[in-house]
Design a protein around this motif. Structure first.
Motif, PDB file in Angstrom:
ATOM      1  N   ALA A  62     -34.652   9.657  18.765  1.00 13.63           N
ATOM      2  CA  ALA A  62     -35.321   8.744  17.828  1.00 13.63           C
ATOM      3  C   ALA A  62     -36.756   8.463  18.257  1.00 13.63           C
ATOM      4  N   ASP A  63     -36.994   8.360  19.550  1.00 10.07           N
ATOM      5  CA  ASP A  63     -38.367   8.169  20.036  1.00 10.07           C
ATOM      6  C   ASP A  63     -39.254   9.366  19.694  1.00 10.07           C
ATOM      7  N   VAL A  64     -38.677  10.570  19.781  1.00  8.88           N
ATOM      8  CA  VAL A  64     -39.461  11.767  19.451  1.00  8.88           C
ATOM      9  C   VAL A  64     -39.751  11.826  17.955  1.00  8.88           C
ATOM     10  N   LEU A  65     -38.747  11.529  17.118  1.00  5.54           N
ATOM     11  CA  LEU A  65     -38.935  11.605  15.668  1.00  5.54           C
ATOM     12  C   LEU A  65     -39.890  10.543  15.166  1.00  5.54           C
ATOM     13  N   LEU A  66     -39.917   9.373  15.806  1.00  2.18           N
ATOM     14  CA  LEU A  66     -40.804   8.287  15.383  1.00  2.18           C
ATOM     15  C   LEU A  66     -42.104   8.241  16.170  1.00  2.18           C
ATOM     16  N   TRP A  67     -42.370   9.257  16.978  1.00  2.00           N
ATOM     17  CA  TRP A  67     -43.643   9.396  17.697  1.00  2.00           C
ATOM     18  C   TRP A  67     -43.920   8.194  18.596  1.00  2.00           C
ATOM     19  N   ARG A  68     -42.868   7.745  19.319  1.00  2.00           N
ATOM     20  CA  ARG A  68     -43.091   6.685  20.297  1.00  2.00           C
ATOM     21  C   ARG A  68     -43.935   7.207  21.461  1.00  2.00           C
ATOM     22  N   ASN A  69     -43.704   8.466  21.832  1.00  5.31           N
ATOM     23  CA  ASN A  69     -44.528   9.145  22.829  1.00  5.31           C
ATOM     24  C   ASN A  69     -45.209  10.316  22.129  1.00  5.31           C
ATOM     25  N   LYS A  70     -46.481  10.178  21.838  1.00  2.00           N
ATOM     26  CA  LYS A  70     -47.179  11.159  21.011  1.00  2.00           C
ATOM     27  C   LYS A  70     -47.289  12.517  21.692  1.00  2.00           C
ATOM     28  N   LYS A  71     -47.384  12.551  23.012  1.00  4.77           N
ATOM     29  CA  LYS A  71     -47.505  13.830  23.705  1.00  4.77           C
ATOM     30  C   LYS A  71     -46.223  14.656  23.565  1.00  4.77           C
ATOM     31  N   ILE A  72     -45.079  14.015  23.765  1.00 10.01           N
ATOM     32  CA  ILE A  72     -43.808  14.738  23.659  1.00 10.01           C
ATOM     33  C   ILE A  72     -43.561  15.186  22.224  1.00 10.01           C
ATOM     34  N   SER A  73     -43.792  14.304  21.255  1.00  8.44           N
ATOM     35  CA  SER A  73     -43.568  14.660  19.854  1.00  8.44           C
ATOM     36  C   SER A  73     -44.499  15.785  19.415  1.00  8.44           C
ATOM     37  N   ALA A  74     -45.756  15.709  19.831  1.00  2.94           N
ATOM     38  CA  ALA A  74     -46.705  16.763  19.467  1.00  2.94           C
ATOM     39  C   ALA A  74     -46.347  18.090  20.119  1.00  2.94           C
ATOM     40  N   SER A  75     -45.878  18.050  21.363  1.00  5.86           N
ATOM     41  CA  SER A  75     -45.503  19.296  22.039  1.00  5.86           C
ATOM     42  C   SER A  75     -44.262  19.922  21.396  1.00  5.86           C
ATOM     43  N   VAL A  76     -43.288  19.114  20.994  1.00  9.14           N
ATOM     44  CA  VAL A  76     -42.088  19.645  20.329  1.00  9.14           C
ATOM     45  C   VAL A  76     -42.449  20.267  18.987  1.00  9.14           C
ATOM     46  N   LEU A  77     -43.270  19.575  18.214  1.00  4.78           N
ATOM     47  CA  LEU A  77     -43.682  20.115  16.919  1.00  4.78           C
ATOM     48  C   LEU A  77     -44.552  21.357  17.081  1.00  4.78           C
ATOM     49  N   SER A  78     -45.402  21.384  18.100  1.00  2.00           N
ATOM     50  CA  SER A  78     -46.227  22.572  18.355  1.00  2.00           C
ATOM     51  C   SER A  78     -45.373  23.758  18.778  1.00  2.00           C
ATOM     52  N   GLY A  79     -44.342  23.509  19.599  1.00  2.00           N
ATOM     53  CA  GLY A  79     -43.446  24.593  19.995  1.00  2.00           C
ATOM     54  C   GLY A  79     -42.693  25.180  18.811  1.00  2.00           C
ATOM     55  N   ALA A  80     -42.206  24.310  17.913  1.00  2.00           N
ATOM     56  CA  ALA A  80     -41.520  24.812  16.716  1.00  2.00           C
ATOM     57  C   ALA A  80     -42.478  25.592  15.826  1.00  2.00           C
ATOM     58  N   THR A  81     -43.725  25.119  15.721  1.00  2.00           N
ATOM     59  CA  THR A  81     -44.712  25.844  14.921  1.00  2.00           C
ATOM     60  C   THR A  81     -45.038  27.204  15.527  1.00  2.00           C
ATOM     61  N   ALA A  82     -45.127  27.266  16.856  1.00  2.00           N
ATOM     62  CA  ALA A  82     -45.401  28.547  17.517  1.00  2.00           C
ATOM     63  C   ALA A  82     -44.261  29.539  17.289  1.00  2.00           C
ATOM     64  N   ILE A  83     -43.019  29.060  17.369  1.00  2.00           N
ATOM     65  CA  ILE A  83     -41.874  29.945  17.117  1.00  2.00           C
ATOM     66  C   ILE A  83     -41.888  30.445  15.676  1.00  2.00           C
ATOM     67  N   TRP A  84     -42.195  29.546  14.740  1.00  2.00           N
ATOM     68  CA  TRP A  84     -42.227  29.958  13.328  1.00  2.00           C
ATOM     69  C   TRP A  84     -43.340  30.964  13.072  1.00  2.00           C
ATOM     70  N   VAL A  85     -44.500  30.764  13.705  1.00  2.00           N
ATOM     71  CA  VAL A  85     -45.613  31.704  13.528  1.00  2.00           C
ATOM     72  C   VAL A  85     -45.262  33.073  14.110  1.00  2.00           C
ATOM     73  N   LEU A  86     -44.605  33.095  15.274  1.00  2.00           N
ATOM     74  CA  LEU A  86     -44.242  34.372  15.894  1.00  2.00           C
ATOM     75  C   LEU A  86     -43.268  35.165  15.022  1.00  2.00           C
ATOM     76  N   PHE A  87     -42.276  34.490  14.475  1.00  2.00           N
ATOM     77  CA  PHE A  87     -41.258  35.197  13.698  1.00  2.00           C
ATOM     78  C   PHE A  87     -41.689  35.460  12.255  1.00  2.00           C
ATOM     79  N   GLU A  88     -42.459  34.539  11.666  1.00  2.00           N
ATOM     80  CA  GLU A  88     -42.751  34.640  10.236  1.00  2.00           C
ATOM     81  C   GLU A  88     -44.068  35.356   9.967  1.00  2.00           C
ATOM     82  N   TRP A  89     -45.116  35.006  10.669  1.00  2.00           N
ATOM     83  CA  TRP A  89     -46.434  35.588  10.404  1.00  2.00           C
ATOM     84  C   TRP A  89     -46.658  36.872  11.194  1.00  2.00           C
ATOM     85  N   LEU A  90     -46.306  36.873  12.484  1.00  2.00           N
ATOM     86  CA  LEU A  90     -46.530  38.040  13.327  1.00  2.00           C
ATOM     87  C   LEU A  90     -45.389  39.044  13.284  1.00  2.00           C
TER      88      LEU A  90
END
Length: 249
Positions: A62-90
């Protein structure tokens, strides 16, 4: 004596006035608190009484989904975006990435083992730490997935055999919409869209809770009006029956 009696009378009157004013203030404050709590309860979406953080589990997720810690939430969302870019775009494939990751890991261990023997004085290679995944991790993941799948199947069967036509139509329309969305994009893109929505919609709702609740209540009132017209014109004329599932021994 008259001065003493008048002073005593004034003191008694003052004490009585203070005693009478105390319960009046308490009752007024209680009435105001009750009114504010009722108002806040009716303003919340679907009449919920708990905050968004508690509804999401109240833990680290819940802390990650509500951005209680912005660094952790941003890193999780960035990791998911990187995985999606690798599989979908590249256009990378899962087997390709797994093999490349294993090759890089083996190369790092090979360099570590041989470099430590060359640069150390005793010419003895250092031991590489073993990477061991406990068996309980796989058991817990499989068990949690099985529980969720069984809950979903039980819910669908209850909707199908429960006799509630309104709930049945809502589930059928939802599955039909999901099938249309699935025809537009692949499963990974659907998962990524859901992941991004889970990391953006709860925090936006927590920030703009009053505006969202007012808008949702207006939409629900309009949908209920349309459903009443449909029920009066068509659905009420359909004969209702209860389905009983067969018991397999």
């Amino acid at each position: 004596m008259s001065e003493k009696t008048t002073a005593e009378n004034l003191l008694n009157n003052l004490v009585e006035a203070l005693a009478d004013s105390v319960p009046n203030q308490k009752s007024a404050s209680f009435f105001e608190e009750g009114t504010s709590s009722v108002t806040s309860q009716f303003n919340r979406l679907f009449g919920r009484e708990k905050p968004v953080h508690h509804l999401l589990g109240g833990g680290k997720s819940a802390d990650v989904l509500l951005w209680r810690n912005k660094k952790i939430s941003a890193s999780v969302l960035s990791g998911a975006t990187a995985i999606w870019v690798l599989f979908e775009w590249l256009n990378y494939h899962l087997l390709t990435l797994i093999c490349l990751a294993v090759v890089l890991g083996m190369l790092a261990q090979f360099v570590w083992t041989n470099a430590s023997g060359l640069f150390s004085s005793n010419r003895s290679s250092s031991e590489v730490p073993r990477l061991v995944i406990p068996d309980e991790a796989f058991v817990n993941v499989g068990r949690s997935i099985g529980i969720e799948v069984n809950h979903a199947l039980q819910f669908l069967q209850d909707v199908s055999c429960g006799g509630s036509l309104k709930q049945f139509l809502v589930v059928v329309v939802s599955l039909w919409a999901a099938a249309i969305i699935g025809s537009w994009c692949n499963f990974l893109t659907v998962l990524y869209i859901g992941f991004v929505a889970a990391h953006t919609l709860p925090v936006l709702y927590e920030r703009y809770e009053d505006q969202v609740d007012g808008f949702v209540y207006k939409v629900l009132e309009q949908l209920q009006g349309h459903y009443r017209k449909l029920d009066a014109g068509l659905l009420s004329k359909i004969p209702k029956g209860k389905l009983k599932g067969k018991k397999h021994e």
